[in-house]
Write a protein that holds these residues in place. Structure first.
Motif: not given
Length: 297
Positions: A19-33
């Motif tokens: 509902d918030r938008g499309v999560l950039d999976v690769a970027a989220a995995a990197r940034q959130l470790e």
């Protein structure tokens, strides 16, 4: 969960629609470790529930982190096919009662199976070229079954346990090429003739696949409007039947047939096939809207 593939510099990337938008999976995995996160949709299908659990946790962590840069605007993305590399593309012909009636063909006793190839895959928003060798290109709204587990000799009772999810398809068909011989392959396998998407929706979100509204519009005019409960062979029977004859593998897709309302079903004097500039939208309940424009090659 709604998964999608989007393209950056020709590379397929994985997104999760929320509902918030499309999560950039690769970027989220990197940034959130977060470790062991799948990077493409094929990996999600192959890993099944384990991958979905990881993605669910990643979405929750990204939402809590309030990291705006991790969320993409779907309207700005170039989407690819929601399943990018199926080992098999299996199609079921004449699988809606009213469609069989409109084409004056007998209701089949067994599923009529044929196949397509990966060259036919295209995504939501793609232009699809009309083949120069055909003057009768038709639309076909179809529900797609995406296999999630290796299936061989499975019973109808347990068949849907092997399904990862579902998506929309437009089984574009060059009728003059399709009916040139007894084999339909030529009219079904032109480049781009299997748009699928925009999302791959997991089975748990869809529920009963044979209780879904299905619709096709051409330039905003509704041409097909039915329900998947009109299928002659329901999804569980299709998966079971195919698995009795050959093995289904994770990532294989099955196009389950189209309802009444295709151009070929109209009286000859009313048949107006797709032409340059026509826009076709396929909409199935819970699966979003798949739109493509037909263009002259």
């Amino acid at each position: 969960m709604k998964l999608l593939t989007y393209k950056v510099d020709g590379q397929n990337l994985l997104g999760v629609r929320t509902d918030r938008g499309v999560l950039d999976v690769a970027a989220a995995a990197r940034q959130l470790e977060v470790a062991d996160v799948p990077s493409i949709v094929d990996e999600v299908i192959g890993q099944g529930e384990a991958a979905l659990d990881v993605l669910s946790a990643l979405v929750e962590k990204a939402t809590g982190a309030n990291a705006a840069s991790l969320w993409l605007n779907e309207e700005e993305l170039q989407l690819g096919p929601c399943v990018t590399n199926p080992g098999k593309i299996i199609c079921v012909g004449l699988n809606y009662r009213k469609h069989a009636e409109e084409t004056n063909m007998p209701v089949p006793q067994y599923p009529i199976l044929f196949n397509k190839f990966n060259n036919t895959l295209s995504g939501h928003g793609d232009d699809v070229a009309l083949p120069r060798t055909s003057e009768k290109v038709d639309y076909e709204a179809e529900l797609v079954i995406v296999i999630g587990k290796t299936a061989r000799d499975v019973s109808r009772e347990h068949a849907l346990d092997y399904v990862f999810g579902y998506c929309n398809a437009n089984d574009l068909s060059a009728r003059d090429l399709q009916l040139r011989t007894n084999q339909w392959l030529l009219g079904k396998t032109c480049d781009g003739f299997s748009p699928i998407g925009p999302y791959l929706v997991t089975a748990d979100e869809v529920g009963n696949p044979n209780e879904l509204s299905i619709k096709a519009t051409v330039n905003g005019e509704v041409r097909q409007h039915s329900n998947t409960n009109d299928m002659i062979f329901h999804c569980d029977e299709i998966v079971s039947y195919i698995s009795q004859h050959f093995t289904l593998s994770p990532g294989d897709i099955i196009l389950t047939g189209t309802p009444e309302g295709v151009v070929m079903g109209y009286p000859p004097e009313r048949q107006v096939y797709l032409k340059d500039g026509d826009v076709v939208t396929i909409e199935i309940e819970k699966l979003g809207m798949l739109t493509n424009r037909l263009v002259a090659r």
